[in-house]
Scaffold this motif. Structure first.
Motif, mmCIF file in Angstrom:
data_model
loop_
_atom_site.group_PDB
_atom_site.id
_atom_site.type_symbol
_atom_site.label_atom_id
_atom_site.label_comp_id
_atom_site.label_asym_id
_atom_site.label_seq_id
_atom_site.Cartn_x
_atom_site.Cartn_y
_atom_site.Cartn_z
ATOM 1 N N GLY A 81 30.257 57.778 31.834
ATOM 2 C CA GLY A 81 29.672 58.547 32.740
ATOM 3 C C GLY A 81 29.249 57.742 33.872
ATOM 4 O O GLY A 81 29.270 58.226 35.248
ATOM 5 N N LEU A 82 28.537 56.755 33.717
ATOM 6 C CA LEU A 82 27.948 55.889 34.712
ATOM 7 C C LEU A 82 29.273 55.283 35.494
ATOM 8 O O LEU A 82 28.846 55.169 36.907
ATOM 9 C CB LEU A 82 27.094 54.597 33.951
ATOM 10 N N LYS A 84 32.031 56.468 36.015
ATOM 11 C CA LYS A 84 32.674 57.541 37.097
ATOM 12 C C LYS A 84 31.705 57.877 38.145
ATOM 13 O O LYS A 84 32.194 58.034 39.225
ATOM 14 C CB LYS A 84 32.518 58.907 36.236
ATOM 15 N N ARG A 85 30.321 57.827 38.029
ATOM 16 C CA ARG A 85 29.213 58.097 38.882
ATOM 17 C C ARG A 85 29.336 57.007 39.952
ATOM 18 O O ARG A 85 29.389 57.132 41.189
ATOM 19 C CB ARG A 85 27.711 58.137 38.533
ATOM 20 N N ALA A 88 32.636 57.056 41.869
ATOM 21 C CA ALA A 88 32.552 58.307 42.882
ATOM 22 C C ALA A 88 31.634 57.763 44.254
ATOM 23 O O ALA A 88 31.803 58.101 45.132
ATOM 24 C CB ALA A 88 31.933 59.578 42.451
ATOM 25 N N SER A 89 30.336 57.225 43.784
ATOM 26 C CA SER A 89 29.619 56.939 44.871
ATOM 27 C C SER A 89 30.244 55.907 45.816
ATOM 28 O O SER A 89 30.000 55.912 47.019
ATOM 29 C CB SER A 89 28.266 56.332 44.490
ATOM 30 N N ASP A 99 35.841 63.558 44.484
ATOM 31 C CA ASP A 99 35.574 62.461 43.281
ATOM 32 C C ASP A 99 36.949 62.138 42.983
ATOM 33 O O ASP A 99 37.949 63.037 42.458
ATOM 34 C CB ASP A 99 34.978 63.170 42.275
#
Length: 101
Positions: A81-82, A84-85, A88-89, A99
């Motif tokens: 999850g981290l 992916k975030r 994305a950022s 995304d």
């Protein structure tokens, strides 16, 4: 034996086994077997006891392993999850739109 002289090693060797001197009586045999049986029973009880201790140690380790495995899966999901975030950022900071993942 009842001989106490030091030079018995060669001549008295057979007597030490008690075969030549006299065979054990039935009563002596019974006592010997009973003593040996008692000794083996004690050893067997100790072995059973050790086995039980080992079994409980193994199941404790298995429980711990299961817990660690579950924690590991949770961390992997969190990490994913981290990632992916972060991706994305980074993508957004580079001026991208949606995304990428």
């Amino acid at each position: 034996g009842d001989k106490n002289s030091g030079g018995d090693a060669a001549g008295g060797a057979d007597d030490d086994w008690g075969w030549d001197a006299k065979s054990p009586t039935g009563e002596e045999k019974t006592r010997n077997v009973a003593a040996a049986t008692a000794h083996l029973r004690r050893e067997l009880a100790e072995v059973h006891c050790e086995r039980d201790e080992l079994k409980s140690a193994v199941s404790a380790l298995n429980r711990r392993l299961k817990t660690l495995g579950e924690e590991h899966e949770m961390l992997k999901k969190q990490n994913l999850g981290l990632q992916k975030r972060m991706a994305a950022s980074q993508y957004e900071s580079q001026g991208g739109g949606a995304d990428p993942l």
